[in-house]
Write a protein that holds these residues in place. Structure first.
Motif, PDB file in Angstrom:
ATOM      1  N   TYR A 109      32.180 -41.592  -9.045  1.00 53.84           N
ATOM      2  CA  TYR A 109      31.400 -41.044 -10.162  1.00 53.84           C
ATOM      3  C   TYR A 109      31.101 -42.121 -11.200  1.00 53.84           C
ATOM      4  CZ  TYR A 109      30.616 -38.484 -14.548  1.00 53.84           C
ATOM      5  OH  TYR A 109      30.112 -38.035 -15.738  1.00 53.84           O
ATOM      6  N   GLN A 110      32.027 -43.032 -11.424  1.00 60.14           N
ATOM      7  CA  GLN A 110      31.847 -44.073 -12.435  1.00 60.14           C
ATOM      8  C   GLN A 110      30.663 -44.988 -12.129  1.00 60.14           C
ATOM      9  OE1 GLN A 110      36.058 -45.452 -12.282  1.00 60.14           O
ATOM     10  NE2 GLN A 110      36.031 -45.232 -14.498  1.00 60.14           N
ATOM     11  N   ASN A 111      30.253 -45.048 -10.864  1.00 61.64           N
ATOM     12  CA  ASN A 111      29.129 -45.899 -10.476  1.00 61.64           C
ATOM     13  C   ASN A 111      27.768 -45.223 -10.655  1.00 61.64           C
ATOM     14  OD1 ASN A 111      30.900 -47.993  -9.653  1.00 61.64           O
ATOM     15  ND2 ASN A 111      31.172 -47.034  -7.653  1.00 61.64           N
ATOM     16  N   PHE A 112      27.746 -43.948 -11.057  1.00 65.48           N
ATOM     17  CA  PHE A 112      26.489 -43.244 -11.248  1.00 65.48           C
ATOM     18  C   PHE A 112      25.779 -43.750 -12.509  1.00 65.48           C
ATOM     19  CE2 PHE A 112      28.034 -39.069  -9.050  1.00 65.48           C
ATOM     20  CZ  PHE A 112      28.061 -39.748  -7.846  1.00 65.48           C
ATOM     21  N   GLU A 113      24.470 -43.601 -12.525  1.00 70.08           N
ATOM     22  CA  GLU A 113      23.698 -43.906 -13.725  1.00 70.08           C
ATOM     23  C   GLU A 113      24.062 -42.894 -14.825  1.00 70.08           C
ATOM     24  OE1 GLU A 113      19.651 -43.657 -12.614  1.00 70.08           O
ATOM     25  OE2 GLU A 113      19.751 -45.298 -11.152  1.00 70.08           O
ATOM     26  N   PRO A 114      23.989 -43.293 -16.090  1.00 69.52           N
ATOM     27  CA  PRO A 114      24.340 -42.382 -17.193  1.00 69.52           C
ATOM     28  C   PRO A 114      23.590 -41.057 -17.145  1.00 69.52           C
ATOM     29  CG  PRO A 114      24.125 -44.620 -18.016  1.00 69.52           C
ATOM     30  CD  PRO A 114      23.684 -44.657 -16.587  1.00 69.52           C
ATOM     31  N   ALA A 115      22.308 -41.099 -16.787  1.00 71.54           N
ATOM     32  CA  ALA A 115      21.524 -39.859 -16.724  1.00 71.54           C
ATOM     33  C   ALA A 115      22.055 -38.927 -15.638  1.00 71.54           C
ATOM     34  CB  ALA A 115      20.052 -40.188 -16.474  1.00 71.54           C
ATOM     35  N   LYS A 116      22.454 -39.507 -14.497  1.00 68.37           N
ATOM     36  CA  LYS A 116      23.002 -38.714 -13.396  1.00 68.37           C
ATOM     37  C   LYS A 116      24.343 -38.104 -13.804  1.00 68.37           C
ATOM     38  CE  LYS A 116      19.994 -39.906 -10.031  1.00 68.37           C
ATOM     39  NZ  LYS A 116      19.214 -38.959  -9.205  1.00 68.37           N
ATOM     40  N   LYS A 117      25.141 -38.879 -14.521  1.00 68.53           N
ATOM     41  CA  LYS A 117      26.429 -38.377 -14.994  1.00 68.53           C
ATOM     42  C   LYS A 117      26.236 -37.164 -15.905  1.00 68.53           C
ATOM     43  CE  LYS A 117      29.050 -42.740 -14.956  1.00 68.53           C
ATOM     44  NZ  LYS A 117      29.764 -43.723 -15.805  1.00 68.53           N
ATOM     45  N   ARG A 118      25.268 -37.270 -16.812  1.00 68.55           N
ATOM     46  CA  ARG A 118      25.036 -36.166 -17.755  1.00 68.55           C
ATOM     47  C   ARG A 118      24.648 -34.894 -17.012  1.00 68.55           C
ATOM     48  NH1 ARG A 118      22.713 -40.273 -20.955  1.00 68.55           N
ATOM     49  NH2 ARG A 118      20.628 -39.785 -20.157  1.00 68.55           N
ATOM     50  N   VAL A 119      23.788 -35.025 -16.017  1.00 69.40           N
ATOM     51  CA  VAL A 119      23.334 -33.855 -15.262  1.00 69.40           C
ATOM     52  C   VAL A 119      24.491 -33.240 -14.489  1.00 69.40           C
ATOM     53  CG1 VAL A 119      21.907 -33.097 -13.322  1.00 69.40           C
ATOM     54  CG2 VAL A 119      20.929 -34.576 -15.077  1.00 69.40           C
ATOM     55  N   LEU A 120      25.268 -34.070 -13.794  1.00 65.47           N
ATOM     56  CA  LEU A 120      26.387 -33.565 -13.005  1.00 65.47           C
ATOM     57  C   LEU A 120      27.393 -32.838 -13.894  1.00 65.47           C
ATOM     58  CD1 LEU A 120      28.120 -35.220 -10.015  1.00 65.47           C
ATOM     59  CD2 LEU A 120      29.532 -34.333 -11.851  1.00 65.47           C
ATOM     60  N   CYS A 121      27.730 -33.444 -15.038  1.00 68.70           N
ATOM     61  CA  CYS A 121      28.689 -32.823 -15.954  1.00 68.70           C
ATOM     62  C   CYS A 121      28.144 -31.531 -16.546  1.00 68.70           C
ATOM     63  CB  CYS A 121      29.047 -33.797 -17.072  1.00 68.70           C
ATOM     64  SG  CYS A 121      30.085 -35.167 -16.546  1.00 68.70           S
ATOM     65  N   GLN A 122      26.889 -31.558 -16.935  1.00 69.29           N
ATOM     66  CA  GLN A 122      26.268 -30.380 -17.532  1.00 69.29           C
ATOM     67  C   GLN A 122      26.283 -29.204 -16.557  1.00 69.29           C
ATOM     68  OE1 GLN A 122      22.017 -30.630 -18.281  1.00 69.29           O
ATOM     69  NE2 GLN A 122      22.234 -29.502 -20.196  1.00 69.29           N
ATOM     70  N   CYS A 123      25.918 -29.480 -15.315  1.00 69.26           N
ATOM     71  CA  CYS A 123      25.844 -28.414 -14.308  1.00 69.26           C
ATOM     72  C   CYS A 123      27.227 -27.881 -13.937  1.00 69.26           C
ATOM     73  CB  CYS A 123      25.126 -28.921 -13.063  1.00 69.26           C
ATOM     74  SG  CYS A 123      23.360 -29.277 -13.333  1.00 69.26           S
ATOM     75  N   LEU A 124      28.199 -28.772 -13.750  1.00 75.98           N
ATOM     76  CA  LEU A 124      29.544 -28.318 -13.409  1.00 75.98           C
ATOM     77  C   LEU A 124      30.189 -27.567 -14.569  1.00 75.98           C
ATOM     78  CD1 LEU A 124      31.131 -31.221 -11.311  1.00 75.98           C
ATOM     79  CD2 LEU A 124      29.980 -29.143 -10.532  1.00 75.98           C
ATOM     80  N   ARG A 125      29.918 -27.999 -15.785  1.00 79.55           N
ATOM     81  CA  ARG A 125      30.452 -27.286 -16.952  1.00 79.55           C
ATOM     82  C   ARG A 125      29.848 -25.881 -17.039  1.00 79.55           C
ATOM     83  NH1 ARG A 125      29.570 -30.849 -22.165  1.00 79.55           N
ATOM     84  NH2 ARG A 125      30.234 -28.885 -23.136  1.00 79.55           N
ATOM     85  N   TYR A 126      28.560 -25.761 -16.725  1.00 80.93           N
ATOM     86  CA  TYR A 126      27.918 -24.445 -16.772  1.00 80.93           C
ATOM     87  C   TYR A 126      28.553 -23.513 -15.742  1.00 80.93           C
ATOM     88  CZ  TYR A 126      24.466 -20.737 -16.588  1.00 80.93           C
ATOM     89  OH  TYR A 126      23.862 -19.504 -16.608  1.00 80.93           O
ATOM     90  N   VAL A 127      28.737 -24.015 -14.520  1.00 81.27           N
ATOM     91  CA  VAL A 127      29.355 -23.206 -13.458  1.00 81.27           C
ATOM     92  C   VAL A 127      30.768 -22.796 -13.868  1.00 81.27           C
ATOM     93  CG1 VAL A 127      30.182 -23.202 -11.077  1.00 81.27           C
ATOM     94  CG2 VAL A 127      27.976 -24.219 -11.612  1.00 81.27           C
ATOM     95  N   ALA A 128      31.551 -23.761 -14.345  1.00 82.38           N
ATOM     96  CA  ALA A 128      32.933 -23.488 -14.725  1.00 82.38           C
ATOM     97  C   ALA A 128      33.008 -22.455 -15.848  1.00 82.38           C
ATOM     98  CB  ALA A 128      33.626 -24.782 -15.151  1.00 82.38           C
TER      99      ALA A 128
END
Length: 337
Positions: free
Chosen positions: A177-196
């Motif tokens: 995950y640390q190798n992802f682009e910042p924009a990709k990180k934001r999307v992944l976190c946003q989506c997983l937080r919404y699901v959770a």
């Protein structure tokens, strides 16, 4: 002649009965169950080994594996945490019913592990397994809401679809995950937080080689497995490893750019996730062929393997001979007709 001892220190018979009942209950351990699920090779076994403080390398999980741990709790005996791990990703998802029906959802928590090194199957895996869990929970007669959480934002409750049992979502392989682009990180976190938050789940990122992340994942699993307190801190920053205990997030924090009139929905975040991480179809049949015991080195046996090889060669010779016979017969028929 015997006499009944009189209550001491002003205690009544009822007080003595209640104290005796409490003493008996203190001798009975509290048993909880963790059901660990996720896609194949996502790190479920390693996470469980870290939780149990095991140092040996875990073996591949073939279908459904069981382990347990004991811990001193509030009772006079040690509490028990039963851990069931579903192997093979979606291949053996029907086995979920075994554990869910066995526990009747009582003191059961689901741990969903998602492999962040393979974001192209994260949403598909999560969606399929959660759907399967919800289906089996729905089939339990008279199941009640066993997932009480304190939601900081009371208004969020009417938009939440919490599972009737606690859910913990683990984003594994944080180093990828640390190798992802910042924009990709934001999307992944946003989506997983919404699901959770929608399902009333806790969310935590985990990395095998990061001592701090191992510690916080163990603390979170201990909360669900032994009833210990939640980890004290919350982390929402997508540039760091998330740790979001159930109920401490809010829809406004997850998406502060949500425009007026736009309806938040799981479909919206699914499309957002898929637009950034194209999702691959989950082919269960391919997993089944990979799990063939004949190709699994864990089942190797020289005598059996040699005998099987000989039988396969004999079968091949028979098939070839039979095909030649059919071809000769067909040719003879054509010449006489």
């Amino acid at each position: 002649m015997t006499s009944t001892p009189s209550p001491r220190s002003g205690q009544t018979i009822l007080d003595l009965a209640l104290s005796s009942k409490k003493l008996i209950s203190d001798l009975i351990p509290i048993e909880r169950t963790l059901l660990v699920i996720g896609n194949k090779n996502c790190g479920k076994s390693t996470l469980i080994h870290k939780f149990f403080d095991k140092s040996e390398k875990p073996k591949p999980t073939l279908a459904l594996e069981y382990s347990f741990a004991r811990r001193s709790g509030k009772s006079l005996t040690k509490d028990i945490c039963h851990v069931w791990e579903l192997g093979g990703g979606l291949v053996f998802k029907d086995l979920l019913s075994v554990i869910i029906e066995k526990t009747k959802g009582k003191r059961l928590s689901v741990v969903l592990v998602l492999d962040m090194s393979k974001p192209d199957v994260v949403w598909s895996t999560m969606e399929s397994l959660l759907k399967e869990v919800k289906t089996h929970l729905r089939n339990i007669p008279g199941i009640e809401d066993r997932n009480p959480i304190d939601v900081l934002n009371i208004e969020d409750k009417k938009y939440m679809l919490t599972l009737p049992v606690p859910l913990m979502i683990v984003g594994s392989k944080y180093d990828a995950y640390q190798n992802f682009e910042p924009a990709k990180k934001r999307v992944l976190c946003q989506c997983l937080r919404y699901v959770a938050h929608t399902y009333g789940a806790s969310l935590v990122f985990y990395g095998l080689n990061d001592t701090a992340l191992v510690k916080q994942s163990k603390e979170m699993m201990s909360h669900y497995g032994f009833g210990t307190s939640y980890p004290k801190k919350c982390v929402f920053d997508s540039n760091r490893a998330l740790i979001v205990p159930a109920g401490c997030d809010s829809f406004d924090k997850i998406d502060d750019q949500n425009s007026v009139g736009t309806i938040r929905s799981m479909e919206k975040y699914k499309n957002l996730f898929a637009s950034n991480f194209k999702q691959m179809a989950l082919e269960v049949s391919e997993h089944l062929s990979n799990l063939d015991p004949l190709n699994d080195p864990n089942y190797s046996d020289p005598l059996v393997d040699e005998s099987l090889k000989q039988k396969q060669e004999e079968l091949k010779l028979f098939v070839n001979s039979y095909e030649k016979f059919l071809n000769t017969k067909d040719s003879t028929y054509k010449n006489t007709s």
